[in-house]
Motif scaffolding. Sequence first.
Motif, mmCIF file in Angstrom:
data_model
loop_
_atom_site.group_PDB
_atom_site.id
_atom_site.type_symbol
_atom_site.label_atom_id
_atom_site.label_comp_id
_atom_site.label_asym_id
_atom_site.label_seq_id
_atom_site.Cartn_x
_atom_site.Cartn_y
_atom_site.Cartn_z
ATOM 1 N N GLU A 1 -8.982 52.853 28.869
ATOM 2 C CA GLU A 1 -7.783 53.588 28.375
ATOM 3 C C GLU A 1 -7.010 52.828 27.515
ATOM 4 O OE1 GLU A 1 -6.680 56.952 29.679
ATOM 5 O OE2 GLU A 1 -8.697 56.878 29.806
ATOM 6 N N GLU B 1 -2.797 56.155 17.167
ATOM 7 C CA GLU B 1 -2.318 57.596 17.238
ATOM 8 C C GLU B 1 -1.539 57.659 18.504
ATOM 9 O OE1 GLU B 1 -6.023 59.823 19.500
ATOM 10 O OE2 GLU B 1 -6.228 59.267 17.226
ATOM 11 N N SER B 2 -0.543 58.717 18.634
ATOM 12 C CA SER B 2 0.416 59.066 19.829
ATOM 13 C C SER B 2 -0.457 59.138 21.088
ATOM 14 C CB SER B 2 1.202 60.093 19.485
ATOM 15 O OG SER B 2 1.986 60.489 20.610
ATOM 16 N N TRP B 3 -0.176 58.594 22.238
ATOM 17 C CA TRP B 3 -0.908 58.557 23.486
ATOM 18 C C TRP B 3 0.247 58.680 24.668
ATOM 19 C CZ3 TRP B 3 0.143 53.977 26.077
ATOM 20 C CH2 TRP B 3 0.420 53.017 25.318
ATOM 21 N N SER C 1 -0.256 51.892 18.783
ATOM 22 C CA SER C 1 -1.672 52.231 18.754
ATOM 23 C C SER C 1 -1.826 53.107 17.455
ATOM 24 C CB SER C 1 -1.982 53.111 20.011
ATOM 25 O OG SER C 1 -0.931 54.358 19.887
ATOM 26 N N LYS D 1 -9.133 53.944 24.310
ATOM 27 C CA LYS D 1 -8.712 55.070 23.945
ATOM 28 C C LYS D 1 -7.528 55.093 23.163
ATOM 29 C CE LYS D 1 -8.128 59.760 25.822
ATOM 30 N NZ LYS D 1 -8.058 60.381 27.240
ATOM 31 N N ALA D 2 -6.508 54.306 23.564
ATOM 32 C CA ALA D 2 -5.185 54.304 23.083
ATOM 33 C C ALA D 2 -5.131 53.516 21.570
ATOM 34 C CB ALA D 2 -4.217 53.753 23.918
ATOM 35 N N LEU E 1 -5.290 50.268 21.517
ATOM 36 C CA LEU E 1 -4.296 49.188 21.704
ATOM 37 C C LEU E 1 -5.030 47.639 21.483
ATOM 38 C CD1 LEU E 1 -2.195 50.070 24.558
ATOM 39 C CD2 LEU E 1 -1.537 50.182 22.187
ATOM 40 N N ARG F 1 -8.089 53.633 35.348
ATOM 41 C CA ARG F 1 -7.629 54.180 34.258
ATOM 42 C C ARG F 1 -6.190 54.571 34.706
ATOM 43 N NH1 ARG F 1 -12.087 57.255 34.964
ATOM 44 N NH2 ARG F 1 -10.940 59.055 35.610
ATOM 45 N N HIS G 1 -2.156 53.821 32.881
ATOM 46 C CA HIS G 1 -0.936 54.837 32.707
ATOM 47 C C HIS G 1 0.050 54.159 33.368
ATOM 48 C CE1 HIS G 1 -3.432 57.376 30.070
ATOM 49 N NE2 HIS G 1 -4.328 57.223 30.830
ATOM 50 N N VAL H 1 1.978 51.455 31.495
ATOM 51 C CA VAL H 1 2.371 52.258 30.171
ATOM 52 C C VAL H 1 3.745 52.797 30.756
ATOM 53 C CG1 VAL H 1 2.383 53.987 28.433
ATOM 54 C CG2 VAL H 1 0.515 52.416 28.851
#
Length: 300
Positions: free
Chosen positions: A41, A298-300, A296, A44-45, A47, A279, A283, A286
């Motif tokens: 994750e 893009e927005s997540w 990041s 994916k973000a 970071l 995962r 979250h 976050v």
Amino acid sequence: MAMAARGAATAARPQSSTPLCLSLAGTGPGLMSWMFGFCSELQKAGLFDADECKAHGVSGGATCAAYLAAGVDMSVESEAFQALHELSAQARAGQLGLPEQHRKLLRRTLREEHLPRVNGRLHVCLRDGDVPLLRALRVVTPPVVVSSFSDRDELIEALLTASHIPYALDGTKARPFRGRNYMDYGPFPQNFAVGEDETTVHVNVFPGSAWDGPMPAEPLPMRWLVRLYGKLTNLAGAPVDVHPWLVPGWSLFNVMRWDDLRLRPLALEDLLERHRFGRESFHAWVALGSGGGHQSKESW
């Protein structure tokens, strides 16, 4: 980055302009998939994309740190997860021992072209193998940190050395690397390397002693045991920013199954379940505001 102890009262709250610096704890066979899930994750973000991002790793956490630095995908659809599953199945069938399983995993997933990304971003943490074992288990000392590798083979040897649990894997206390003997830095008395400042994000398989969050899936005696293990794997008293108990459904019973107690690689359903919890831990981190300070792609 040098590694030193810092107090339990502070936790990682990096600013958006700060490149992410991670410290990933030892996982053993049972929580490698959880760490895969958290890191997937993170990837994916976006970071961990910046060249200035760094990852310190202990034991199985060092392998995940290497994958982050190299850009090796750790999602359930990835080559790395598929290799973990296939090799775990072979080990469960008695065709491989844990050291051979780990070596085959690294050789399937790390390539020579990964070195430019890994060097300087990955910091593999080792323990001096010539120190008396009883002293090593009682006294928190800074790890020996390796962050530059001449080739793929040396990188793999460093990661195998980082996961050498004394006497448990092949009957030997330590493993030779670059002319000296080393062993796993964790899990006692310190399962992760402690950052020298408050921007390092510590990821451990147990919460820190200062954590007082709810554990709804945990009976009262087990909550005491979780906090005890949290202390025994973190005698430096450092803050732990990410851990499995951030997810309400997680329990110590998840990692006290017969396979876990025997250090046996997991079946696919357990690998998938723990990856999902990893995962969800990302979250939850976050949602607490700890991860939102990093930019990041893009927005997540």
